[in-house]
Design a protein around this motif. Structure first.
Motif, short mmCIF file in Angstrom:
data_model
loop_
_atom_site.label_atom_id
_atom_site.label_comp_id
_atom_site.label_asym_id
_atom_site.label_seq_id
_atom_site.Cartn_x
_atom_site.Cartn_y
_atom_site.Cartn_z
N PHE A 25 60.79 -36.36 -39.91
CA PHE A 25 61.34 -35.60 -38.80
C PHE A 25 62.25 -36.46 -37.94
CE2 PHE A 25 58.38 -32.24 -39.80
CZ PHE A 25 59.01 -31.10 -39.32
N GLU A 26 61.94 -37.73 -37.80
CA GLU A 26 62.84 -38.62 -37.07
C GLU A 26 64.20 -38.69 -37.77
OE1 GLU A 26 59.71 -41.76 -34.96
OE2 GLU A 26 60.55 -42.20 -36.94
N GLU A 27 64.19 -38.74 -39.10
CA GLU A 27 65.46 -38.75 -39.85
C GLU A 27 66.22 -37.44 -39.68
OE1 GLU A 27 64.43 -39.62 -43.84
OE2 GLU A 27 64.02 -41.76 -43.47
N LEU A 28 65.46 -36.33 -39.69
CA LEU A 28 66.11 -35.02 -39.51
C LEU A 28 66.71 -34.91 -38.12
CD1 LEU A 28 63.51 -32.66 -41.23
CD2 LEU A 28 65.81 -33.22 -42.05
N VAL A 29 65.98 -35.38 -37.11
CA VAL A 29 66.50 -35.34 -35.73
C VAL A 29 67.73 -36.23 -35.61
CG1 VAL A 29 66.00 -36.03 -33.35
CG2 VAL A 29 64.29 -34.77 -34.66
N SER A 30 67.67 -37.41 -36.24
CA SER A 30 68.81 -38.33 -36.18
C SER A 30 70.04 -37.74 -36.87
CB SER A 30 68.43 -39.67 -36.84
OG SER A 30 69.53 -40.54 -36.85
N THR A 31 69.80 -37.13 -38.03
CA THR A 31 70.92 -36.51 -38.74
C THR A 31 71.54 -35.38 -37.94
OG1 THR A 31 69.88 -37.03 -40.87
CG2 THR A 31 71.57 -35.31 -40.87
N ASN A 32 70.67 -34.64 -37.26
CA ASN A 32 71.16 -33.50 -36.49
C ASN A 32 71.85 -33.92 -35.21
OD1 ASN A 32 71.17 -30.50 -35.87
ND2 ASN A 32 69.94 -31.25 -34.15
N GLU A 33 71.35 -34.95 -34.53
CA GLU A 33 71.82 -35.28 -33.18
C GLU A 33 72.72 -36.52 -33.13
OE1 GLU A 33 68.50 -35.86 -30.65
OE2 GLU A 33 67.77 -33.80 -30.81
N ASP A 34 72.43 -37.51 -33.94
CA ASP A 34 73.11 -38.81 -33.79
C ASP A 34 74.52 -38.78 -34.38
OD1 ASP A 34 70.81 -39.60 -32.64
OD2 ASP A 34 70.07 -40.75 -34.36
N ALA A 35 75.41 -39.39 -33.66
CA ALA A 35 76.82 -39.48 -34.09
C ALA A 35 77.00 -40.67 -35.03
CB ALA A 35 77.72 -39.62 -32.88
N ASP A 36 78.09 -40.61 -35.83
CA ASP A 36 78.43 -41.70 -36.74
C ASP A 36 79.34 -42.67 -35.98
OD1 ASP A 36 79.52 -43.39 -38.65
OD2 ASP A 36 79.45 -41.87 -40.21
N TYR A 37 78.81 -43.86 -35.68
CA TYR A 37 79.56 -44.81 -34.85
C TYR A 37 80.88 -45.23 -35.50
CZ TYR A 37 75.77 -45.43 -31.51
OH TYR A 37 74.85 -45.22 -30.53
N THR A 38 80.90 -45.42 -36.80
CA THR A 38 82.14 -45.83 -37.49
C THR A 38 83.21 -44.76 -37.36
OG1 THR A 38 80.86 -47.11 -39.08
CG2 THR A 38 83.12 -46.56 -39.70
N ASP A 39 82.78 -43.52 -37.64
CA ASP A 39 83.72 -42.40 -37.54
C ASP A 39 84.20 -42.23 -36.11
OD1 ASP A 39 85.07 -40.08 -38.69
OD2 ASP A 39 83.64 -38.90 -37.48
#
Length: 625
Positions: free
Chosen positions: A580-594
């Motif tokens: 669930f932490e990975e799912l939350v990260s995928t849903n909310e966290d931005a891609d810093y490189t992009d």
């Protein structure tokens, strides 16, 4: 048609595009600073809704994994530790019994054994007081109360113990009279038992959970009385003795009364008949029995004894039923319950455990005798009473109700084990009632005080072990029995040693010396019988304490099983938490490189826009003409 573009229009358009570019730069900068894709739900409603659901699930998993399961793990761990400690103590007790079986000759050995057993008993029940964060581990829902009393106190409890005939045991009584009271000053005139009078006898008893129970002096003649009741429950078909009055009511409301007898033989409707005719409950259930002209008696489906007037004229030809009073001139309904209490008479109440007390139930003349001993907490049974109780069905319930007021530090609190009435505010005030369900003949398994932790969606685990699973009264009472035997042996041995010193002193001759020899012989026989009694008891306790260890082992196994199950659940929760932490990260966290690339692009665009806009802003329309 050509459209005229003014300088002002160019300037406004340039500024609007510049602001849009700046807003984009600000959004990217915020995303880069926070690491999140959105700052507010309106940025992207789909991400926002998904985020709420995922974070809600993650919060629940974290509650189960980091709080509930961790709390449950600590509770189970402390419980397992206490159970393991208890097993060690029970094993040590058994070792002491082995020493008693091997002999009691040395006074120092007797003293050491007694001290060890006292300490082991105290430590065993103290282990039962184990707690976790101020919550007692073994007391069910009463986590604010310890298993034992923390200090001596005086407070009346009325206790009802419920046992089966397996709780009736046989103890050996050694008749010693006043032998332990012999000394230099009284051996010449002391009334004592001869060697032939010193004997041992088997006495049936019900040993209560507590000793030093309440009795009061009835008069100055050594007679006592106590609030003690003994009885057993029988299935329907047993009757409470007494009389009932039938009220026969006719259509005009007139009443006529007829007395019926209810006793152990059944129900008799004609008390003037000789001999009387009795009917059982089963007979009344199967067929209505005649009561008199136009009347019949029967047991209806709810167990009530009903009288019907078959000749009365009623609407739709219904039968007219009558009630039965409990006693003369008292109306009511006589209800036959599923079970009946057959009470047994307590013939003698004694304060001290003396020879005469145990002798009161010996022999054929005392076969129906029941003697209550307050000091030792025993009900001594004559042979006929023992036979009556032991022939009951194995699951038949025997009840003993008694009072106890004086409590010592370390005594097990009865509210964790029995139906109990506690007179907290004085004996004349209404008591607090504990475990009232125990008297309802219901399945006690339905009332076990189980403490569970929620450790998953619709998933819980039991964490507590109740005191009756391993900290029973029998363990302490068995230890008390052995201590009493060792103490009796020690007194007899010390008295015999003193008399032998008198005999060997050379001071006494003739009748005095003969009397000393006879008393020493009597003491010797008493010591032999007491030693054999203690050895037999301790040999029996080797098996008994193996049973206690098995009981302890079962509790340990159950606790360990719960720990193992909890570990499996914790592993699963850990995986779920990671997912669930990975799912939350995928849903909310931005891609810093992009984000960095986009931001750099926006900055370059912004710089170029500033350059072009500066040129547009200083150029007039005339310069284009």
């Amino acid at each position: 048609m050509a459209m005229r573009i003014t300088t002002k229009m160019m300037q406004n358009t340039s500024l609007r595009n510049l602001n849009t570019n700046k807003s984009r730069q600000e959004k990217l900068t915020n995303q880069l600073a926070t690491g999140k894709k959105i700052m507010r739900p309106s940025d992207d409603p789909i991400i926002a809704i998904r985020s709420l659901k995922l974070n809600g699930s993650l919060d629940r998993i974290e509650q189960y994994f980091e709080n509930n399961s961790e709390d449950a793990e600590k509770w189970l761990s402390l419980t397992a530790s206490a159970i393991d400690t208890s097993a060690g103590i029970i094993t040590s007790m058994s070792t002491e019994f082995t020493q008693v079986s091997n002999g009691l000759e040395q006074a120092k050995d007797r003293l050491a054994i007694m001290e060890n057993l006292k300490n082991y008993k105290k430590e065993l029940y103290a282990t039962g007081n184990a707690d976790y964060s101020g919550r007692s581990l073994f007391t069910g829902y009463r986590t604010d109360q310890p298993l034992t009393f923390r200090e001596d106190k005086t407070e009346k409890y009325t206790i009802t113990e419920q046992i089966t005939n397996a709780g009736i045991d046989t103890m050996t009584f050694v008749k010693t009279g006043d032998l332990t009271g012999l000394n230099k000053g009284n051996f010449k005139d002391q009334k004592y038992l001869s060697e032939y009078d010193v004997n041992d006898y088997e006495v049936a008893r019900i040993r209560l959970a507590y000793d030093n129970v309440d009795v009061t002096a009835k008069d100055n003649s050594g007679n006592y009385e106590a609030n003690v009741k003994l009885g057993y429950l029988s299935d329907s078909g047993q009757y409470l003795p007494g009389y009932a009055t039938i009220n026969l009511i006719d259509d005009n409301g007139s009443k006529t009364k007829q007395t019926i007898a209810i006793d152990e033989k059944g129900i008799c409707f004609d008390t003037n008949a000789n001999p009387r005719t009795y009917y059982t409950i089963d007979e009344l259930k199967e067929n209505a029995k005649p009561l008199g002209a136009a009347h019949k008696a029967y047991i209806n489906e709810d167990g009530k004894l009903q009288i019907i007037d078959t000749g009365a004229t009623k609407p739709e030809d219904c039968e007219h039923s009558y009630t039965i009073g409990f006693s003369q001139n008292e109306d009511g309904t006589y209800v036959f319950d599923d079970k009946y209490m057959t009470s047994l008479k307590i013939d003698k109440v004694c304060a001290k455990a003396e020879d005469s007390v145990y002798e009161s139930v010996l022999g054929d003349t005392n076969k129906n005798q029941i003697t209550y001993v307050a000091e030792t907490g025993e009900l001594l049974l004559g042979s006929a009473i023992k036979k009556e109780l032991t022939e009951l069905p194995n699951d038949a319930e025997i009840r003993v109700t008694y009072d106890k007021k004086n409590w010592a530090e370390g005594d097990l609190d009865p509210v964790h084990y029995f139906y109990a009435e506690r007179y907290e505010n004085g004996e004349n005030e209404k008591p607090l009632i504990y475990n009232d369900f125990k008297l309802d003949w219901t399945d006690e398994a339905d009332h076990v005080q189980i403490i569970e932790y929620d450790i998953g969606n619709n998933q819980s685990i039991r964490v507590n072990t109740t005191a009756d699973e391993l900290y029973t009264h029998d363990i302490g009472r068995d230890v008390d029995d052995v201590l009493g035997m060792i103490e009796a042996y020690d007194k007899l041995e010390n008295t015999k040693t003193e008399l032998e010193k008198l005999r060997d002193s050379g001071v006494y001759t003739g009748d005095d010396l003969t009397k000393l020899e006879e008393q020493i012989a009597s003491l010797g026989k008493a010591i032999t019988l007491t030693k054999e009694k203690a050895q037999r008891k301790c040999e029996e306790l080797q098996t008994t304490f193996k049973g206690y260890l098995q009981q302890n082992s079962l509790a340990e196994t159950r606790c360990g099983s719960r720990e193992s199950r909890l570990k499996l659940i914790q592993n699963r929760l850990s995986i779920q938490k990671t997912n669930f932490e990975e799912l939350v990260s995928t849903n909310e966290d931005a891609d810093y490189t992009d984000l960095a690339i986009q931001l750099k692009s926006v900055e370059m665009t912004y710089e170029a826009a500033l350059t072009s806009i500066s040129y547009v802003m200083k150029t007039s329309l005339l310069q284009f003409i």
